[in-house]
Design an enzyme around this catalytic site. Structure first.
Site, PDB file in Angstrom:
ATOM      1  N   ARG A   1      45.070 -51.873 -56.894  1.00 46.02           N
ATOM      2  CA  ARG A   1      46.223 -51.624 -56.002  1.00 46.02           C
ATOM      3  C   ARG A   1      46.305 -50.155 -55.589  1.00 46.02           C
ATOM      4  NH1 ARG A   1      44.986 -55.789 -56.442  1.00 46.02           N
ATOM      5  NH2 ARG A   1      46.094 -57.604 -57.243  1.00 46.02           N
TER       6      ARG A   1
ATOM      7  N   SER B   1      55.073 -57.960 -55.763  1.00 45.63           N
ATOM      8  CA  SER B   1      55.216 -57.449 -57.135  1.00 45.63           C
ATOM      9  C   SER B   1      55.876 -56.074 -57.139  1.00 45.63           C
ATOM     10  CB  SER B   1      53.842 -57.319 -57.791  1.00 45.63           C
ATOM     11  OG  SER B   1      53.248 -58.587 -57.889  1.00 45.63           O
TER      12      SER B   1
ATOM     13  N   GLU C   1      54.431 -50.776 -58.006  1.00 48.60           N
ATOM     14  CA  GLU C   1      53.388 -51.092 -57.021  1.00 48.60           C
ATOM     15  C   GLU C   1      53.938 -50.916 -55.605  1.00 48.60           C
ATOM     16  OE1 GLU C   1      51.155 -54.688 -57.830  1.00 48.60           O
ATOM     17  OE2 GLU C   1      50.929 -55.114 -55.697  1.00 48.60           O
TER      18      GLU C   1
HETATM   19  C1  FAD Z   1      55.789 -62.931 -51.214  1.00 46.28           C
HETATM   20  C2  FAD Z   1      54.803 -61.794 -51.401  1.00 46.28           C
HETATM   21  C3  FAD Z   1      53.635 -62.008 -52.101  1.00 46.28           C
HETATM   22  C4  FAD Z   1      52.727 -60.964 -52.278  1.00 46.28           C
HETATM   23  N1  FAD Z   1      51.592 -61.214 -52.992  1.00 46.28           N
HETATM   24  C5  FAD Z   1      50.690 -60.219 -53.153  1.00 46.28           C
HETATM   25  C6  FAD Z   1      49.482 -60.458 -53.876  1.00 46.28           C
HETATM   26  O1  FAD Z   1      49.199 -61.544 -54.350  1.00 46.28           O
HETATM   27  N2  FAD Z   1      48.618 -59.430 -54.016  1.00 46.28           N
HETATM   28  C7  FAD Z   1      48.865 -58.186 -53.477  1.00 46.28           C
HETATM   29  O2  FAD Z   1      48.018 -57.291 -53.641  1.00 46.28           O
HETATM   30  N3  FAD Z   1      50.005 -57.942 -52.798  1.00 46.28           N
HETATM   31  C8  FAD Z   1      50.907 -58.914 -52.614  1.00 46.28           C
HETATM   32  N4  FAD Z   1      52.068 -58.659 -51.929  1.00 46.28           N
HETATM   33  C9  FAD Z   1      52.336 -57.292 -51.433  1.00 46.28           C
HETATM   34  C10 FAD Z   1      51.852 -57.035 -50.000  1.00 46.28           C
HETATM   35  O3  FAD Z   1      51.817 -58.238 -49.257  1.00 46.28           O
HETATM   36  C11 FAD Z   1      50.447 -56.395 -49.981  1.00 46.28           C
HETATM   37  O4  FAD Z   1      50.436 -55.146 -50.634  1.00 46.28           O
HETATM   38  C12 FAD Z   1      49.962 -56.212 -48.545  1.00 46.28           C
HETATM   39  O5  FAD Z   1      48.606 -55.817 -48.544  1.00 46.28           O
HETATM   40  C13 FAD Z   1      50.771 -55.154 -47.794  1.00 46.28           C
HETATM   41  O6  FAD Z   1      50.370 -55.232 -46.442  1.00 46.28           O
HETATM   42  P1  FAD Z   1      51.330 -54.806 -45.258  1.00 46.28           P
HETATM   43  O7  FAD Z   1      50.492 -54.797 -44.049  1.00 46.28           O
HETATM   44  O8  FAD Z   1      52.553 -55.622 -45.226  1.00 46.28           O
HETATM   45  O9  FAD Z   1      51.656 -53.306 -45.666  1.00 46.28           O
HETATM   46  P2  FAD Z   1      53.088 -52.618 -45.725  1.00 46.28           P
HETATM   47  O10 FAD Z   1      53.910 -53.246 -46.777  1.00 46.28           O
HETATM   48  O11 FAD Z   1      53.648 -52.525 -44.364  1.00 46.28           O
HETATM   49  O12 FAD Z   1      52.651 -51.175 -46.226  1.00 46.28           O
HETATM   50  C14 FAD Z   1      52.134 -51.007 -47.532  1.00 46.28           C
HETATM   51  C15 FAD Z   1      51.412 -49.645 -47.579  1.00 46.28           C
HETATM   52  O13 FAD Z   1      50.294 -49.705 -46.698  1.00 46.28           O
HETATM   53  C16 FAD Z   1      50.407 -48.696 -45.689  1.00 46.28           C
HETATM   54  N5  FAD Z   1      49.851 -49.250 -44.449  1.00 46.28           N
HETATM   55  C17 FAD Z   1      50.182 -50.407 -43.833  1.00 46.28           C
HETATM   56  N6  FAD Z   1      49.401 -50.579 -42.736  1.00 46.28           N
HETATM   57  C18 FAD Z   1      48.588 -49.504 -42.685  1.00 46.28           C
HETATM   58  C19 FAD Z   1      47.546 -49.085 -41.788  1.00 46.28           C
HETATM   59  N7  FAD Z   1      47.197 -49.813 -40.719  1.00 46.28           N
HETATM   60  N8  FAD Z   1      46.935 -47.919 -42.021  1.00 46.28           N
HETATM   61  C20 FAD Z   1      47.257 -47.165 -43.099  1.00 46.28           C
HETATM   62  N9  FAD Z   1      48.227 -47.494 -43.986  1.00 46.28           N
HETATM   63  C21 FAD Z   1      48.876 -48.654 -43.768  1.00 46.28           C
HETATM   64  C22 FAD Z   1      51.883 -48.374 -45.612  1.00 46.28           C
HETATM   65  O14 FAD Z   1      52.088 -47.078 -45.093  1.00 46.28           O
HETATM   66  C23 FAD Z   1      52.289 -48.493 -47.087  1.00 46.28           C
HETATM   67  O15 FAD Z   1      51.933 -47.341 -47.787  1.00 46.28           O
HETATM   68  C24 FAD Z   1      52.992 -59.688 -51.729  1.00 46.28           C
HETATM   69  C25 FAD Z   1      54.177 -59.479 -50.997  1.00 46.28           C
HETATM   70  C26 FAD Z   1      55.071 -60.526 -50.838  1.00 46.28           C
HETATM   71  C27 FAD Z   1      56.326 -60.273 -50.042  1.00 46.28           C
END
Ligand code: FAD
Length: 290
Positions: free
Chosen positions: A160, A209, A280
């Protein structure tokens, strides 16, 4: 590309909390992204990129930054042979759809991760024993100082975590997948999603998480459950009665409520298990976990 003011992070995060961004833009091409970064550099404004906001808590008082959400070409998906090329803003659901249609497997593990390609790289997201580091070949990363392709090693992906600097924008990601029959992919995904629904609050507003799993025989969820925290509520934020490593917006939650709950969970884990839980969830704006 239009710069918007007053856009609330509560609309850009899955938990639905947070105040307004100083400025907000949706670049749709590399040129628009570079123009947005130049705008920020000229004014010495911090740049933050959001994907689906599925791992984010933003300050209630607002975020003093240019917040970007990648769209258009920067969220498009193309398949070339066994490679899947995704814009940084492409959702995992769309990537999985394209992979399955092309008969490419290897991305099924991401079926229940509600994020984007860029967010997956930044977080080295993962599930079921697999993570982004195992499928990413390279990523195009752009900062105010320029851009270029970084290999998986250069991205520094570990549990992570990536080594990307805070202002770096992941504009494009290449995934190496492998031939697999679409019906096999469909069956695997169906099983994984059913497993998720049985164990996690997938139909509630959460940010995934709360804590990384500690180096302990108990995962963070089991540890917080043993601390009696399931259902514990502060303001509108509640530790999920289903899985204690999730915080739900039970109605009218603020980021401050969630942070207070996080602090309480950390205190209890420290007292009962002598473990320092590391969060996380990523924080946007002038807020901190105590
Ligand atoms: C119901 C649920 C289940 C989940 N299950 C998991 C799981 O099983 N495993 C897991 O690892 N995570 C899980 N997550 C957490 C999350 O979905 C992941 O971490 C996901 O990869 C975040 O992606 P996002 O695009 O929504 O990023 P965001 O939440 O929008 O951002 C997260 C981070 O990434 C950065 N970021 C986003 N896009 C970019 C980009 N294009 N360039 C640079 N930085 C960027 C942001 O600045 C921030 O620091 C879950 C979340 C939910 C709500």
């Amino acid at each position: 590309m239009r710069l918007e003011e007053g856009v609330s992070l509560s609309k850009l995060t899955t938990i639905g909390t947070g105040g307004a961004a100083r400025a907000f833009a949706r670049p749709a091409t590399l040129a628009e992204l570079e123009a947005a970064l130049a705008w920020a550099a000229q004014r010495d404004v911090t740049v933050e990129t959001v994907g689906l906001g599925s791992n984010l808590l933003a300050a209630d008082g607002g975020v003093d930054a240019l917040v970007l959400r990648l769209t258009g070409e920067l969220a498009a998906v193309h398949v070339e042979g066994d490679l899947l090329r995704a814009g940084g803003g492409a959702t995992n659901a769309v990537c999985l759809h394209h992979a399955r249609a092309a008969g490419l497997g290897g991305f099924e593990f991401a079926c229940a991760i509600p994020g984007t390609a860029g967010g997956g790289v930044r977080m080295n997201a993962g599930a079921y024993g697999t993570d982004w580091s195992e499928i990413v070949v390279r990523a195009r990363v752009v900062t105010t100082a320029g851009g270029g392709w970084l290999s998986t090693d250069d991205l520094g992906l570990s549990y992570r975590h990536s080594d990307l600097p805070g202002n770096a924008v992941v504009a494009e990601v290449e995934y190496q997948l492998m031939p697999r029959p679409p019906e096999q992919i469909k069956a695997t995904v169906g099983g994984l999603i059913a497993q998720r629904k049985a164990t996690q609050p997938t139909n509630k507003r959460t940010f995934g998480s709360v804590f990384k799993n500690p180096d302990h025989e108990l995962g963070a969820g089991r540890m917080l459950e043993a601390c009696g925290l399931k259902g514990h509520t502060i303001g509108g934020a509640m530790i999920s009665p289903m899985h204690a490593n999730f915080i739900e917006n039970a109605g009218g939650a603020t980021t401050a409520d969630a942070l207070t709950l996080i602090a309480e969970a950390r205190r209890r884990a420290r007292e009962q298990f002598g473990v320092e839980l590391e969060h996380e969830v990523r924080l946007l704006g002038a807020i901190a976990v105590t």
